[in-house]
Design a protein around this motif. Structure first.
Motif, PDB file in Angstrom:
ATOM      1  N   GLY A 187      80.057 -40.481 -43.163  1.00  0.00           N
ATOM      2  CA  GLY A 187      81.236 -41.067 -42.545  1.00  0.00           C
ATOM      3  C   GLY A 187      82.180 -41.713 -43.531  1.00  0.00           C
ATOM      4  O   GLY A 187      83.211 -42.267 -43.145  1.00  0.00           O
ATOM      5  N   ALA A 188      81.852 -41.643 -44.800  1.00  0.00           N
ATOM      6  CA  ALA A 188      82.695 -42.262 -45.825  1.00  0.00           C
ATOM      7  C   ALA A 188      83.968 -41.440 -46.041  1.00  0.00           C
ATOM      8  O   ALA A 188      83.995 -40.231 -45.796  1.00  0.00           O
ATOM      9  CB  ALA A 188      81.922 -42.369 -47.140  1.00  0.00           C
ATOM     10  N   THR A 189      85.017 -42.116 -46.490  1.00  0.00           N
ATOM     11  CA  THR A 189      86.263 -41.449 -46.854  1.00  0.00           C
ATOM     12  C   THR A 189      86.153 -41.001 -48.302  1.00  0.00           C
ATOM     13  O   THR A 189      86.099 -41.818 -49.218  1.00  0.00           O
ATOM     14  CB  THR A 189      87.464 -42.407 -46.700  1.00  0.00           C
ATOM     15  OG1 THR A 189      87.529 -42.844 -45.343  1.00  0.00           O
ATOM     16  CG2 THR A 189      88.756 -41.709 -47.080  1.00  0.00           C
ATOM     17  N   VAL A 190      86.090 -39.684 -48.517  1.00  0.00           N
ATOM     18  CA  VAL A 190      85.797 -39.136 -49.846  1.00  0.00           C
ATOM     19  C   VAL A 190      86.722 -37.973 -50.165  1.00  0.00           C
ATOM     20  O   VAL A 190      86.955 -37.103 -49.325  1.00  0.00           O
ATOM     21  CB  VAL A 190      84.323 -38.652 -49.930  1.00  0.00           C
ATOM     22  CG1 VAL A 190      84.044 -38.023 -51.283  1.00  0.00           C
ATOM     23  CG2 VAL A 190      83.363 -39.795 -49.667  1.00  0.00           C
ATOM     24  N   LEU A 191      87.239 -37.964 -51.385  1.00  0.00           N
ATOM     25  CA  LEU A 191      87.984 -36.830 -51.923  1.00  0.00           C
ATOM     26  C   LEU A 191      87.301 -36.393 -53.197  1.00  0.00           C
ATOM     27  O   LEU A 191      87.102 -37.191 -54.112  1.00  0.00           O
ATOM     28  CB  LEU A 191      89.433 -37.231 -52.225  1.00  0.00           C
ATOM     29  CG  LEU A 191      90.269 -36.216 -53.016  1.00  0.00           C
ATOM     30  CD1 LEU A 191      90.548 -34.986 -52.169  1.00  0.00           C
ATOM     31  CD2 LEU A 191      91.571 -36.847 -53.503  1.00  0.00           C
ATOM     32  N   GLY A 192      86.921 -35.116 -53.275  1.00  0.00           N
ATOM     33  CA  GLY A 192      86.325 -34.565 -54.486  1.00  0.00           C
ATOM     34  C   GLY A 192      87.189 -33.452 -55.042  1.00  0.00           C
ATOM     35  O   GLY A 192      87.641 -32.582 -54.290  1.00  0.00           O
ATOM     36  N   CYS A 193      87.420 -33.458 -56.349  1.00  0.00           N
ATOM     37  CA  CYS A 193      88.260 -32.437 -56.981  1.00  0.00           C
ATOM     38  C   CYS A 193      87.603 -31.935 -58.263  1.00  0.00           C
ATOM     39  O   CYS A 193      86.973 -32.712 -58.989  1.00  0.00           O
ATOM     40  CB  CYS A 193      89.639 -33.000 -57.327  1.00  0.00           C
ATOM     41  SG  CYS A 193      90.625 -33.495 -55.903  1.00  0.00           S
ATOM     42  N   ALA A 194      87.768 -30.651 -58.532  1.00  0.00           N
ATOM     43  CA  ALA A 194      87.278 -30.073 -59.779  1.00  0.00           C
ATOM     44  C   ALA A 194      88.327 -30.283 -60.853  1.00  0.00           C
ATOM     45  O   ALA A 194      89.435 -29.733 -60.768  1.00  0.00           O
ATOM     46  CB  ALA A 194      86.989 -28.589 -59.601  1.00  0.00           C
ATOM     47  N   VAL A 195      88.016 -31.100 -61.852  1.00  0.00           N
ATOM     48  CA  VAL A 195      88.981 -31.470 -62.883  1.00  0.00           C
ATOM     49  C   VAL A 195      88.275 -31.582 -64.227  1.00  0.00           C
ATOM     50  O   VAL A 195      87.187 -32.155 -64.321  1.00  0.00           O
ATOM     51  CB  VAL A 195      89.656 -32.831 -62.564  1.00  0.00           C
ATOM     52  CG1 VAL A 195      90.602 -33.245 -63.686  1.00  0.00           C
ATOM     53  CG2 VAL A 195      90.386 -32.779 -61.231  1.00  0.00           C
ATOM     54  N   ASP A 196      88.899 -31.062 -65.259  1.00  0.00           N
ATOM     55  CA  ASP A 196      88.485 -31.299 -66.640  1.00  0.00           C
ATOM     56  C   ASP A 196      89.340 -32.450 -67.148  1.00  0.00           C
ATOM     57  O   ASP A 196      90.562 -32.307 -67.281  1.00  0.00           O
ATOM     58  CB  ASP A 196      88.701 -30.039 -67.469  1.00  0.00           C
ATOM     59  CG  ASP A 196      88.313 -30.199 -68.932  1.00  0.00           C
ATOM     60  OD1 ASP A 196      88.062 -31.352 -69.371  1.00  0.00           O
ATOM     61  OD2 ASP A 196      88.268 -29.185 -69.648  1.00  0.00           O
ATOM     62  N   VAL A 197      88.727 -33.596 -67.440  1.00  0.00           N
ATOM     63  CA  VAL A 197      89.523 -34.764 -67.833  1.00  0.00           C
ATOM     64  C   VAL A 197      90.207 -34.574 -69.187  1.00  0.00           C
ATOM     65  O   VAL A 197      91.086 -35.361 -69.555  1.00  0.00           O
ATOM     66  CB  VAL A 197      88.690 -36.062 -67.842  1.00  0.00           C
ATOM     67  CG1 VAL A 197      88.087 -36.329 -66.471  1.00  0.00           C
ATOM     68  CG2 VAL A 197      87.622 -36.036 -68.923  1.00  0.00           C
ATOM     69  N   GLY A 198      89.818 -33.555 -69.937  1.00  0.00           N
ATOM     70  CA  GLY A 198      90.505 -33.234 -71.176  1.00  0.00           C
ATOM     71  C   GLY A 198      91.832 -32.534 -70.954  1.00  0.00           C
ATOM     72  O   GLY A 198      92.610 -32.364 -71.890  1.00  0.00           O
ATOM     73  N   ASP A 199      92.094 -32.144 -69.690  1.00  0.00           N
ATOM     74  CA  ASP A 199      93.340 -31.478 -69.311  1.00  0.00           C
ATOM     75  C   ASP A 199      94.280 -32.539 -68.741  1.00  0.00           C
ATOM     76  O   ASP A 199      94.109 -32.991 -67.608  1.00  0.00           O
ATOM     77  CB  ASP A 199      93.045 -30.392 -68.275  1.00  0.00           C
ATOM     78  CG  ASP A 199      94.278 -29.599 -67.866  1.00  0.00           C
ATOM     79  OD1 ASP A 199      95.393 -30.141 -67.920  1.00  0.00           O
ATOM     80  OD2 ASP A 199      94.104 -28.433 -67.448  1.00  0.00           O
TER      81      ASP A 199
END
Length: 253
Positions: free
Chosen positions: A55-67
């Motif tokens: 029930g949590a509010t969650v956003l997940g994204c595929a990201v390379d933090v070097g970009d």
């Protein structure tokens, strides 16, 4: 203790495994909204589904933090989705221990600039927050010369310096900045699990250095991170908190 995190909006990089995942889970457990990223899209989707199932509010994204562009886009998306950002946790590391130029480049792009760019992208939102908090994840390797001397230790030390500078310069804006430096942390699939399987002599040597006779769990590190990130730590800024079971022997004055 009530950490007063309910409803606050948090970003965690590297949130699918180990310390990052434990931080993300603990923030959710404390009632925070969460946006997290990691490089592997399928792992991000699986973890996001697991977190959201409660029930949590969650956003997940595929990201390379070097970009740089991808990281900025993720932060903007997170801010829009959550209606702002209160907490930023810069957790990702390239784990670059090789002393070749490629190791130095990846350590700079991911550990150092991934942290700087995350903070820069989030700053407009943090400036509007009533409980703004930046947490960077360093390492005991920033304090002592060990097998990770080279890019990993050097950039982890730089992250501490950078964060303490943030704390000083942002104090007037009521934005806190702190670092957590974990000692050796063991979890399935993690670097120390791999070393235990591939280099048992090094693992035994590292284990023997800690007077507790063991390594940290991700949850033990996450507990420290989430406390420092929370309004319960409202007058703590500019600190580097060691979570190492007395592994390091230098006196921190």
């Amino acid at each position: 203790m009530d950490l007063k995190l309910k409803g606050l909006r948090a970003i965690v990089t590297g949130g699918t495994k180990g310390i990052g995942r434990a931080i993300a889970q603990t923030l959710i457990d404390e009632g925070a909204q969460l946006a997290f990223c990691a490089r592997n899209a399928s792992e991000v989707a699986a973890v996001a589904a697991e977190f959201s199932s409660t029930g949590a509010t969650v956003l997940g994204c595929a990201v390379d933090v070097g970009d740089e562009a991808a990281l900025a886009a993720f932060v903007a998306q997170a801010s829009t989705a959550m209606g702002g950002i209160d907490i930023v946790v810069a957790n990702v590391s390239a784990l670059a221990v090789g002393n070749d130029e490629a190791g130095w480049k990846s350590g700079f792009d991911v550990d150092m600039m991934g942290t700087v760019r995350l903070v820069n992208a989030a700053m407009p939102s943090l400036e509007k927050s009533q409980h703004a908090s930046i947490i960077t994840i360093s390492s005991v390797s920033a304090r002592e010369i060990d097998f990770a001397a080279g890019p990993y230790g050097a950039f982890k030390a730089a992250v501490i310096h950078y964060t303490q500078g943030l704390a000083f310069h942002l104090a007037g804006k009521k934005i806190r900045a702190n670092t957590v430096s974990p000692g050796n942390t063991y979890f399935a699939g993690g670097i120390w699990d791999q070393i235990e399987q591939g280099n048992p002599a090094l693992f035994k040597e590292a284990l023997a250095l800690n007077p507790t006779g063991r390594m940290a769990s991700p949850q033990e590190v996450a507990n420290a991170v989430v406390f420092l990130a929370s309004p319960a730590a409202s007058f703590i800024t500019g600190t580097n908190l060691l979570v190492d079971g007395a592994l390091t022997r230098g006196v921190q004055l």
